[in-house]
Design a protein around this motif. Sequence first.
Motif, mmCIF file in Angstrom:
data_model
loop_
_atom_site.group_PDB
_atom_site.id
_atom_site.type_symbol
_atom_site.label_atom_id
_atom_site.label_comp_id
_atom_site.label_asym_id
_atom_site.label_seq_id
_atom_site.Cartn_x
_atom_site.Cartn_y
_atom_site.Cartn_z
ATOM 1 N N GLN A 127 -55.635 -41.840 2.526
ATOM 2 C CA GLN A 127 -54.522 -42.712 2.184
ATOM 3 C C GLN A 127 -53.270 -41.863 1.922
ATOM 4 O OE1 GLN A 127 -55.220 -45.043 -1.293
ATOM 5 N NE2 GLN A 127 -53.207 -46.025 -1.245
ATOM 6 N N GLN B 100 -49.806 -40.972 0.449
ATOM 7 C CA GLN B 100 -49.014 -41.329 -0.732
ATOM 8 C C GLN B 100 -47.831 -40.394 -0.861
ATOM 9 O OE1 GLN B 100 -51.914 -41.387 -4.055
ATOM 10 N NE2 GLN B 100 -51.505 -43.573 -4.155
ATOM 11 N N VAL C 82 -45.002 -39.950 -3.789
ATOM 12 C CA VAL C 82 -44.716 -40.394 -5.144
ATOM 13 C C VAL C 82 -43.495 -39.656 -5.669
ATOM 14 C CG1 VAL C 82 -45.594 -40.635 -7.482
ATOM 15 C CG2 VAL C 82 -47.155 -40.878 -5.534
ATOM 16 N N GLY D 161 -42.073 -43.483 0.118
ATOM 17 C CA GLY D 161 -42.475 -43.651 -1.273
ATOM 18 C C GLY D 161 -41.929 -44.955 -1.832
#
Length: 126
Positions: free
Chosen positions: A1, A3, A5, A117
């Motif tokens: 997955q 990501q 951030v 993000g």
Amino acid sequence: QVQLVESGGGLVQAGGSLRITCAVSGLAFRGYTMGWFRQAPGKEREFVAGINMSGGRTSYADSAKGRFTISRDNAKSTVYLQMNSLKPEDTAVYYCAADYSPTGGLCSAYGCYDHWGQGTQVTVSS
């Protein structure tokens, strides 16, 4: 997955500085151009700065030149945006984005970027 951030946003007075960070996971970071975009209320998302996969090439919007610096740490899969001499018009949500570009290209167009993000709010008070 995958990501992305963002962190480090906040409230700062005009003339101040802020560094925002984007930590990336779930993709081969070294093969990606990274970009920072921003979106102010009622406005379209706009390119702020980009850095190619090696870090050897950078690109800035005119509004960011001379004040902002983008950098990356491939060992940490992290990209940074150092913002100095902040102005109230810099107030926006800042987004980190990743563009798969193993040839070392650097694109400033929104449509080039594959992963985004959630954004971090930067507010500059006058």
